[in-house]
Design an enzyme around this catalytic site. Structure first.
Site, PDB file in Angstrom:
ATOM      1  N   ASP A  94       0.724  -1.170   0.005  1.00  0.00           N
ATOM      2  CA  ASP A  94       0.083   0.055  -0.206  1.00  0.00           C
ATOM      3  C   ASP A  94       0.954   1.228   0.049  1.00  0.00           C
ATOM      4  O   ASP A  94       2.129   1.043   0.117  1.00  0.00           O
ATOM      5  CB  ASP A  94      -1.006   0.010   1.251  1.00  0.00           C
ATOM      6  CG  ASP A  94      -2.050   1.048   0.993  1.00  0.00           C
ATOM      7  OD1 ASP A  94      -2.119   1.616   0.225  1.00  0.00           O
ATOM      8  OD2 ASP A  94      -3.105   0.836   2.151  1.00  0.00           O
ATOM      9  N   ASP A 100      -0.451  -3.867   7.029  1.00  0.00           N
ATOM     10  CA  ASP A 100      -0.495  -3.970   8.411  1.00  0.00           C
ATOM     11  C   ASP A 100      -2.241  -3.620   8.691  1.00  0.00           C
ATOM     12  O   ASP A 100      -2.392  -3.441   9.918  1.00  0.00           O
ATOM     13  CB  ASP A 100       0.085  -2.448   8.657  1.00  0.00           C
ATOM     14  CG  ASP A 100      -0.513  -1.394   8.284  1.00  0.00           C
ATOM     15  OD1 ASP A 100      -1.325  -1.454   7.506  1.00  0.00           O
ATOM     16  OD2 ASP A 100      -0.146  -0.154   8.764  1.00  0.00           O
ATOM     17  N   ASP A 115      33.565 -32.250   6.907  1.00  0.00           N
ATOM     18  CA  ASP A 115      32.420 -31.412   7.212  1.00  0.00           C
ATOM     19  C   ASP A 115      32.731 -30.540   8.400  1.00  0.00           C
ATOM     20  O   ASP A 115      32.170 -29.283   8.533  1.00  0.00           O
ATOM     21  CB  ASP A 115      31.377 -32.534   8.002  1.00  0.00           C
ATOM     22  CG  ASP A 115      30.524 -33.102   6.718  1.00  0.00           C
ATOM     23  OD1 ASP A 115      30.432 -32.625   5.674  1.00  0.00           O
ATOM     24  OD2 ASP A 115      29.984 -34.124   7.285  1.00  0.00           O
TER      25      ASP A 115
END
Length: 877
Positions: free
Chosen positions: A342, A613, A710
């Protein structure tokens, strides 16, 4: 004095569930008389005491639809031990124990323990940090505790609590209405019906009940909590839906990668097992070797890398004042290529002021402002910024005015009416005063006041030139950038004490109120920044196209096309998908129309972020790939969102997009490192097993190699990402990852074969030294090539994080030194000739140079894919 009914134990409460005429109280509590239900729950209008609430919380559990608590360390360990790979390793350890090989059993168990503990520790720490951030914006409720309103977490509500509700709040549990005023509720979460439903204590059946997950549109209420958590109506649905949760784009990408690796592992293990059996090698040894190869090919730390990387991203975003509710939304934010928003409060300051109040001739008119003030003052719904501006503009003398009823605002009608009485006795007059979107009001007006400030003013028909004059006045205001509301009145019968929808006809237009909300400072710069990141900013607003285009002109936002809400409503899904391709302004759109626009964009392959909102934003927030709201948003918007901004600014979103892309870049980086290096080394072992009279590396050595590699990659979440990877939206591309593995893997295998020749033909190493030499070489090349693969650029010009350098150097030192330590016997290692290390160093340098060349050629012919995405699936269930 403490109410006796709220203290001590409540045998009625403990016994009430599971009883009733139709087999369950959960279906009849809303049909009982309210006093009986209050007594059954051991509650009163004063609410519960703190002690009693705590006792009931321990009895009934938290008011949650799912267990969102952080897993304990033990639960995490158990979950890791139950993974297929770990189960395979445990099976291998069992086989070793059964074949009287206690050393292998002990070492495999130690490897499993180290891997699981590392993974668990990192995930636990990351999960705790993420949970802490989520609780910062958790749903709250106002409950009466000790006869005083207390703002508490909604998860701590218990049966018998008295909860205060008002417009904009989510209903936090199932319960009975004790008292209410003009209460309208949106029950779309339960019924799918988008229109508000009137509720009240005096209504029978479900009309006097409120249900968890619904939202208050207007009015206020006091509610007695009757059911919480899984016992609620939506809880029963949530229990079913939880098992059918759809994967997000990020999660689906990780799963697709896992499937790809599974196929490669299966083929490789089958090949190795068959060839070893054909070569008449020991069955158990061949099986353990194939199993070790499978483990070596699998990036076991991927879940930990993903969790830690996303959690670090969440923490970094928190410094930008962004709260992450869904961790994978960080990557989704980095993938968006269109942001829908908006304009109020995002592109504009959000400091709306009432500037003008005019009649249909454009004259300043106090009566218009007075009618607007009365309507806004007496309404019981959510006060918008426009209504706050009306009330702040100046108080109106309201003596003698009394509210009788109202027809609350909804996003279909786009207007609100209040029924007021003025005067007393024979002089009393009753008026319906209405305000709303100009087109929604004008279409219901029959007349207009010629001069509203003059009580004796004539009422003129709103037709022909008069209607055209009113429309022209409205257009002038909107072309000047003013947001507008139309105000109308209607004289009602003296005995009318309630308002109906059909009263909103035959109205008399009083005039227009005009508001101005200046463009936000820095909004234009933020939009340019988003554009530089490959993101289009589209505006979805309930405001007029004239006002929106005026603001776009001030912000230097080119308007590609405008699509109005009434057009959206008339288009089918296929036509809408075509129209949204060529429009970036969507004006006068309702919540459902916003939602359809978002879905159409996603169906076109766009990855959509939505910033909103309000109550009207909730459907679009949920449907977008990433829903973004602000901390001051209404409950229903905050609950639907994935990210919460503590500072309402597009600049914050731009920073979040960059963080999302950085996060995704590190996850993809780990996958590219592990899959290509592991694939190359494991393929080399499979090939070597065909020609060597012994295994090229023992199963235990393969497992150790894999664990050390790893560990060298465990700091990847800390690493920096090239700026080029943050300039465009990125998406999962399994074809890219597969091709990279198939190109870079053979480069590694080429040097492995050269190492085999060196060890056998030059240094003439025996079985134990051969296995030790290849262990050192394979681990060294895997670790060093990390610094080539981690960047698309020249590795000497892209600075890695110091922690990654330290981890790689430390593990490399361990690999070189291990054959010289007392632990060598445990792993069947033997010391190597000194010149062998020099030869390996030379091969490693050549390997890194060739890997860099092949990487550059690969990127030249096979760039990383970027969004728009090809998917059109829902992101959440």
């Amino acid at each position: 004095m403490r109410n006796a009914s709220t203290s001590g134990s409540s045998p009625q409460l403990s016994a009430r569930r599971g009883t009733g005429e139709d087999g369950g109280v959960d279906r009849i509590w809303w049909r009982r008389p309210l006093p009986l239900e209050m007594a059954t729950l051991g509650s009163s209008a004063a609410g519960l005491t703190t002690q009693e609430a705590e006792r009931r919380l321990a009895l009934h559990g938290k008011n949650l639809l799912a267990d969102t608590s952080v897993l304990t360390a033990w639960k995490r360990i158990i979950r890791k031990l139950a993974s297929p790979l770990v189960l395979l390793l445990l099976f291998a350890a069992s086989v070793s124990a059964a074949t009287d090989d206690p050393a292998s059993t002990l070492i495999i168990a130690a490897i499993i323990l180290c891997s699981v503990l590392l993974d668990t520790f990192q995930e636990h720490r990351a999960g705790r940090a993420a949970e802490h951030l989520k609780r910062a914006v958790a749903l709250r409720a106002t409950a009466l505790r000790n006869n005083r309103p207390d703002d508490i977490l909604a998860e701590n509500l218990v049966p018998g609590d008295i909860v205060l509700l008002h417009a904009g709040r989510l209903v936090p549990a199932d319960g009975r209405i004790v008292t209410s005023t003009d209460l309208f509720v949106n029950e779309a979460a339960l019924t799918g019906e988008p229109y508000p439903v009137e509720k009240g204590a005096a209504l029978n059946g479900e009309g006097g009940a409120l249900f968890m997950g619904t939202s208050v549109i207007s009015g206020e209420a006091v509610m007695l909590v009757c059911e919480t958590g899984h016992a609620t109506r939506i809880g029963a649905v949530a229990n079913v839906l939880a098992t059918f949760r759809k994967a997000t784009a990020f999660e689906q990408g990780v799963r697709d990668f896992g499937k790809m690796i599974l196929v490669v592992v299966s083929l490789l293990v089958l090949f190795v097992t068959v060839t070893n059996l054909v070569g008449q090698k020991p069955l158990m040894e061949s099986f353990l070797f194939a199993l070790a190869l499978a483990v070596g090919l699998t990036p076991e730390l991927l879940p930990m890398i993903v969790t830690v990387t996303l959690a670090r991203g969440a923490l970094r975003l928190s410094r930008q004042r962004v709260i992450v509710k869904r961790l994978s939304a960080i990557q989704d934010l980095g993938a968006i290529d269109v942001l829908c928003t908006d304009k109020t409060g995002t592109l504009t300051e959000g400091a709306i002021k009432l500037i003008r109040h005019v009649d249909i001739r454009g004259r300043e008119c106090e009566a218009v402002q007075r009618y607007a003030w009365l309507n806004s003052s007496f309404e019981s719904g959510i006060r918008t910024a426009l209504e706050e501006a009306i009330l702040a503009h100046g108080a109106v003398e309201a003596t003698g005015w009394t509210k009788l009823d109202e027809v609350p605002f909804d996003f279909e009608r786009k207007r609100l009416s209040v029924l007021l009485a003025h005067g007393a006795g024979k002089d009393e007059r009753r008026w319906l005063i209405l305000k709303g979107a100009p087109d929604a009001v004008l279409s219901h007006c029959r007349d207009a006041l010629d001069d509203p400030d003059d009580p004796a003013s004539a009422v003129i028909p709103l037709e022909g030139n008069i209607r055209a004059m009113a429309q022209a006045r409205l257009a002038e205001l909107e072309d000047a950038g003013f947001r507008t509301l139309a105000v109308a009145v209607k004289c009602m019968p003296p005995d009318r004490d309630h308002a109906r929808l059909d009263d909103e006809a035959g109205l008399t237009l009083a005039g227009f109120t005009a508001f101005f909300d200046p463009p936000k400072e820095g909004a234009a710069k933020a939009i340019r920044k988003l554009k530089d990141l490959g993101i289009d900013v589209n505006i979805l607003t309930g405001d007029s196209e004239r006002v929106t285009q005026y603001i776009c002109g001030m912000l230097d936002v080119p308007v590609r096309g405008v699509l109005m809400g009434n057009e959206v409503a008339q288009l089918d899904d296929a036509a809408l998908r075509e129209r949204v391709r060529n429009a970036n302004l969507f004006c006068r759109v309702s919540p459902m129309e916003k939602n359809r626009v978002i879905q159409a964009m996603r169906d076109n392959g766009r990855t959509v972020g939505y910033l909103g909102d309000g109550v009207n934003d909730a459907p679009a927030l949920y449907s977008a790939d990433v829903g973004i709201s602000v901390d001051k948003a209404v409950d229903v918007a905050r609950e639907a969102a994935d990210l919460i901004l503590l500072h309402h600014d597009l600049d914050v979103i731009a920073a979040g997009v960059v963080e999302g892309r950085r996060t995704f870049g590190n996850v993809r980086k780990y996958i590219m490192m592990g899959s290509s290096s592991n694939f190359g080394n494991m393929t080399s072992m499979a090939i070597a097993a065909l020609y060597l009279p012994f295994l090229p590396m023992q199963p235990l050595q393969i497992l150790l190699n894999n664990v050390l590699y790893d560990l060298s990659e465990a700091t990847v979440p800390l690493d920096t990402v090239d700026r080029s990877e943050t300039l465009e939206p990125q998406k999962w591309d399994m074809h890219f990852l597969r091709d990279f593995m198939l190109v870079m893997g053979p480069v590694s295998s080429l040097f492995d074969i050269a190492t085999f020749y060196l060890m056998l033909g030059v240094f003439r190493l025996g079985e134990t030294q051969f296995q030790t030499g290849w262990f050192v070489e394979s681990l060294a090349t895997q670790i060093l090539v990390i610094f080539v693969i981690r960047t698309r650029k020249n590795p000497l010009k892209s600075r890695p994080h110091p922690a990654l350098v330290a981890a790689a150097a430390g593990i490399l030192a361990v690999a070189i030194a291990l054959p010289l330590t007392p632990l060598a016997d445990w792993f069947n290692f033997a010391p190597l000739p000194p010149f062998f290390y020099a030869a390996i160093a030379g091969l490693a340098i050549l390997y890194l140079l060739l890997a860099q060349v092949m990487k550059q050629l690969f990127y030249a012919f096979r760039p990383i894919a970027s969004v728009p995405s090809e998917r059109g699936h829902g992101r959440r269930s």
